[in-house]
Design a protein around this motif. Structure first.
Motif, mmCIF file in Angstrom:
data_model
loop_
_atom_site.group_PDB
_atom_site.id
_atom_site.type_symbol
_atom_site.label_atom_id
_atom_site.label_comp_id
_atom_site.label_asym_id
_atom_site.label_seq_id
_atom_site.Cartn_x
_atom_site.Cartn_y
_atom_site.Cartn_z
ATOM 1 N N GLY A 278 0.806 -1.204 0.000
ATOM 2 C CA GLY A 278 0.000 0.000 0.000
ATOM 3 C C GLY A 278 0.843 1.259 0.000
ATOM 4 N N SER A 279 0.164 2.369 0.219
ATOM 5 C CA SER A 279 0.808 3.678 0.134
ATOM 6 C C SER A 279 1.649 3.954 1.370
ATOM 7 C CB SER A 279 -0.257 4.768 -0.035
ATOM 8 O OG SER A 279 0.337 6.042 -0.063
ATOM 9 N N ASP A 280 2.735 4.701 1.159
ATOM 10 C CA ASP A 280 3.642 5.086 2.239
ATOM 11 C C ASP A 280 4.116 6.509 1.978
ATOM 12 O OD1 ASP A 280 5.088 4.978 4.529
ATOM 13 O OD2 ASP A 280 6.300 3.241 3.988
ATOM 14 N N SER A 281 4.723 7.141 2.970
ATOM 15 C CA SER A 281 5.217 8.511 2.827
ATOM 16 C C SER A 281 6.635 8.608 3.370
ATOM 17 C CB SER A 281 4.307 9.514 3.564
ATOM 18 O OG SER A 281 4.272 9.220 4.953
ATOM 19 N N VAL A 282 7.381 9.595 2.888
ATOM 20 C CA VAL A 282 8.781 9.782 3.264
ATOM 21 C C VAL A 282 8.847 10.601 4.548
ATOM 22 C CG1 VAL A 282 11.016 10.672 2.511
ATOM 23 C CG2 VAL A 282 9.439 9.682 0.845
ATOM 24 N N THR A 283 9.655 10.138 5.488
ATOM 25 C CA THR A 283 9.822 10.836 6.769
ATOM 26 C C THR A 283 11.264 11.269 7.030
ATOM 27 O OG1 THR A 283 10.035 8.689 7.873
ATOM 28 C CG2 THR A 283 7.844 9.719 7.840
ATOM 29 N N SER A 284 12.235 10.737 6.282
ATOM 30 C CA SER A 284 13.632 11.135 6.479
ATOM 31 C C SER A 284 14.450 10.707 5.272
ATOM 32 C CB SER A 284 14.220 10.512 7.759
ATOM 33 O OG SER A 284 14.150 9.101 7.706
ATOM 34 N N VAL A 285 15.498 11.494 4.979
ATOM 35 C CA VAL A 285 16.451 11.174 3.916
ATOM 36 C C VAL A 285 17.848 11.474 4.435
ATOM 37 C CG1 VAL A 285 14.877 11.553 1.976
ATOM 38 C CG2 VAL A 285 16.165 13.473 2.922
ATOM 39 N N ALA A 286 18.843 10.709 3.954
ATOM 40 C CA ALA A 286 20.229 10.904 4.381
ATOM 41 C C ALA A 286 21.159 10.332 3.322
ATOM 42 C CB ALA A 286 20.492 10.244 5.733
ATOM 43 N N TRP A 287 22.150 11.140 2.904
ATOM 44 C CA TRP A 287 23.164 10.691 1.960
ATOM 45 C C TRP A 287 24.277 9.959 2.698
ATOM 46 C CZ3 TRP A 287 22.764 10.872 -3.226
ATOM 47 C CH2 TRP A 287 21.849 11.762 -3.795
ATOM 48 N N ALA A 288 24.831 8.967 2.033
ATOM 49 C CA ALA A 288 25.988 8.264 2.585
ATOM 50 C C ALA A 288 27.243 9.106 2.375
ATOM 51 C CB ALA A 288 26.138 6.892 1.927
ATOM 52 N N ASP A 289 28.355 8.664 2.991
ATOM 53 C CA ASP A 289 29.609 9.389 2.842
ATOM 54 C C ASP A 289 30.048 9.417 1.380
ATOM 55 O OD1 ASP A 289 29.571 9.764 5.558
ATOM 56 O OD2 ASP A 289 30.798 7.995 5.979
ATOM 57 N N TRP A 290 29.830 8.357 0.650
ATOM 58 C CA TRP A 290 30.009 8.381 -0.794
ATOM 59 C C TRP A 290 28.689 8.820 -1.410
ATOM 60 C CZ3 TRP A 290 30.295 4.490 2.604
ATOM 61 C CH2 TRP A 290 29.291 3.512 2.575
ATOM 62 N N SER A 291 28.740 9.601 -2.458
ATOM 63 C CA SER A 291 27.598 10.420 -2.859
ATOM 64 C C SER A 291 26.526 9.700 -3.662
ATOM 65 C CB SER A 291 28.110 11.610 -3.696
ATOM 66 O OG SER A 291 28.803 11.135 -4.834
ATOM 67 N N ASN A 292 26.693 8.444 -4.019
ATOM 68 C CA ASN A 292 25.715 7.805 -4.897
ATOM 69 C C ASN A 292 24.717 6.920 -4.148
ATOM 70 O OD1 ASN A 292 27.750 6.000 -4.218
ATOM 71 N ND2 ASN A 292 27.469 4.776 -6.080
#
Length: 543
Positions: A278-292
């Motif tokens: 079912g549907s979900d929503s974004v609550t957090s984002v974070a980049w790793a030390d390497w950028s990809n």
């Protein structure tokens, strides 16, 4: 009576001089008034803002000027900055063929303040701090009616003049009996003014008060406990908007969709088949030390790992039972804080949970690793701040209980080892500086509003920025450790909940519930350090 005497008497009674009629030369009867060339200014108070050489945003009303009528146009009460600068240059003698820039005028104004007000500023670098203090203390009032009566145009007796005169006893000794080289100098200026002229000239960095770029961010949640923006080392900004994650290249301004969690598919544990949950929503984002590599936390407690170059999901972690509001990378491990009061450290390569940190009694909303990746700081809605060691995850190293609201804003100093700053919510409004080496609180600063995010400058060791919510919704750049505000930036209509810094350390981006992203230039540029042993340096090989 003599006719000639009567004639002179009548002329004197009529106000005319008899000498004027008899003598062909018109010379005054009274001697000319002798005036001294010494000029002593008289001001209403000791405030620097009342001096005539201070540039104000509105023209001040002097006692000798006639008060404007209420029907006057607004253009009569305001003056353009160019006219003010030209008037100031004419006052100091720079209007006739002599040019001067703003730093020179600032030095001249400070020399006058040292002489008249005894401010004793001896360095050019201190002029900006004095001007910022004066601008905050000065109150600008726009008079709608005449504030000065024509009958009584003199300054009120309640004001304190600059110069005081009193009788001095003959046998009275001076207050300072120490003899220094200032007693033997021929210069009329004080030691502070002399040092001010000889101090090294440095350009004063000015922080722009308006953002250089504004982007629309529809469906950006107005939730204090979420972390929805992050800036990678490859200059790509990730933003969580509703059920989608967008990537914005800050250099080319290209925007692309990374994922849409409207219909999330997760692999089942028994087989390789996918299940639609079912549907979900974004609550957090974070980049790793390497950028990809990008980690995305969801409202259902899942953590998805994406490869940005291929735009494919590498794996999904379903260990939490509630939403994941904060993420923090440490090499190949990822820590996630959830509303289920737990912090789980995931090993990405082994695809397993390495450790579980348990200590918070409410939602975890802040996670930050130290620069050396040895200590994890976590803040929660229980008003507590924990320090965890990677080698001992079972018990925290130390806990701080002095905050009075939720602790979301956490920032480690990249310049001083063990220095950390944390901010509290609406009921706290304080920024507290701690040392992880001694586990003590070093200093406390009252900001007056809710502290949402904190970030240290990469290029300057004594500057940091904070974003605030209720009730001013501003961004403040602080000077550490004095905690004097270098700039206060306004523009968001709601509380500034999200903050990220550019990879070069010069710019920041802020997000708020008004669904806008604003980019600001707040920090100084990095110093260019040249390598003398480089082969590209041709002067090094010359003999």
């Amino acid at each position: 009576m003599d006719a000639q005497f009567e004639r002179r008497l009548l002329f004197s009674m009529s106000g005319q001089s008899s000498l004027q009629s008899l003598s062909p030369f018109k010379s005054p009867l009274q001697s000319p008034v002798k005036t001294s060339d010494r000029y002593i200014p008289f001001r209403s108070s000791l405030s620097i803002s009342n001096l005539h050489y201070q540039l104000n945003t509105q023209t001040s009303v002097s006692p000798n000027q006639q008060c404007p009528s209420s029907s006057a146009s607004p253009s009569n009460t305001t003056t353009s900055p160019n006219k003010k600068r030209k008037y100031e240059q004419n006052q100091i003698g720079l209007g006739s063929g002599i040019t001067a820039n703003e730093p020179d005028l600032a030095i001249y104004r400070q020399l006058l303040q040292n002489t008249l007000l005894n401010t004793n500023v001896d360095s050019i670098l201190k002029i900006s701090d004095v001007q910022n203090t004066n601008q905050e203390n000065a109150k600008i009032v726009t008079p709608k009616k005449c504030l000065i009566n024509k009958e009584n145009s003199s300054v009120s007796s309640s004001s304190t003049p600059i110069f005081h005169y009193s009788e001095r006893a003959e046998n009275c000794l001076p207050t300072s009996t120490f003899i220094n080289k200032h007693h033997f100098t021929r210069s009329p200026m004080s030691n502070a003014s002399v040092h001010l002229l000889y101090s090294p000239k440095k350009t004063i960095r000015r922080i722009p008060k308006v953002p250089f770029k504004v982007l629309d961010a529809p469906d950006l949640h107005d939730d204090f406990y979420l972390n929805l923006i992050d800036w990678s080392s490859s200059n790509v900004l990730s933003v969580g908007l509703g059920a989608c994650v967008y990537l914005c290249n800050a250099q080319t301004n290209n925007v692309q969709l990374l994922c849409d969690l409207t219909h999330t598919q997760l692999p089942s544990g028994s087989s390789n088949q996918s299940n639609i949950i079912g549907s979900d929503s974004v609550t957090s984002v974070a980049w790793a030390d390497w950028s990809n590599i990008l980690a995305v936390g969801t409202n259902k407690g899942h953590v998805h790992i994406y490869d940005v170059t291929t735009q494919k999901r590498l794996q999904s972690i379903c260990k939490h039972t509630s939403r994941v509001g904060t993420l923090a990378w440490n090499d190949w491990t990822l820590c996630s804080g959830s509303r289920d009061r737990s912090i789980i450290e995931h090993e990405i390569r082994a695809q397993s949970a390495a450790h579980i940190f348990r200590g918070h009694t409410q939602e975890v909303c802040g996670l930050k690793w130290s620069p050396d990746k040895s200590i994890l700081a976590s803040g929660g809605n229980d008003n507590r701040l924990f320090l965890w060691s990677k080698s001992q995850p079972t018990q925290p190293l130390h806990s701080f209980d002095d905050h009075l609201a939720a602790v979301k804003a956490i920032a480690w100093s990249p310049h001083q080892h063990g220095l950390m700053a944390s901010g509290g919510g609406t009921a706290d409004r304080h920024i507290r500086f701690r040392s992880s080496l001694t586990c003590q609180t070093l200093s406390v600063c009252d900001t007056g509003s809710q502290v949402c995010q904190l970030v240290w400058s990469k290029n300057s060791p004594n500057e940091l920025a904070s974003t605030h919510g209720y009730s001013q919704n501003q961004i403040v750049v602080w000077k550490y450790p004095t905690m004097q505000p270098l700039a206060k930036l306004f523009g968001h209509q709601q509380r500034v909940l999200y903050l990220a810094m550019s990879p070069d350390g010069e710019s920041i981006v802020t997000g708020a519930g008004d669904e806008t992203l604003r980019f600001w230039n707040v920090f100084a540029k990095a110093k260019c350090i040249r390598n003398p042993d480089s082969k590209l340096n041709g002067l090094n090989r010359m003999r």
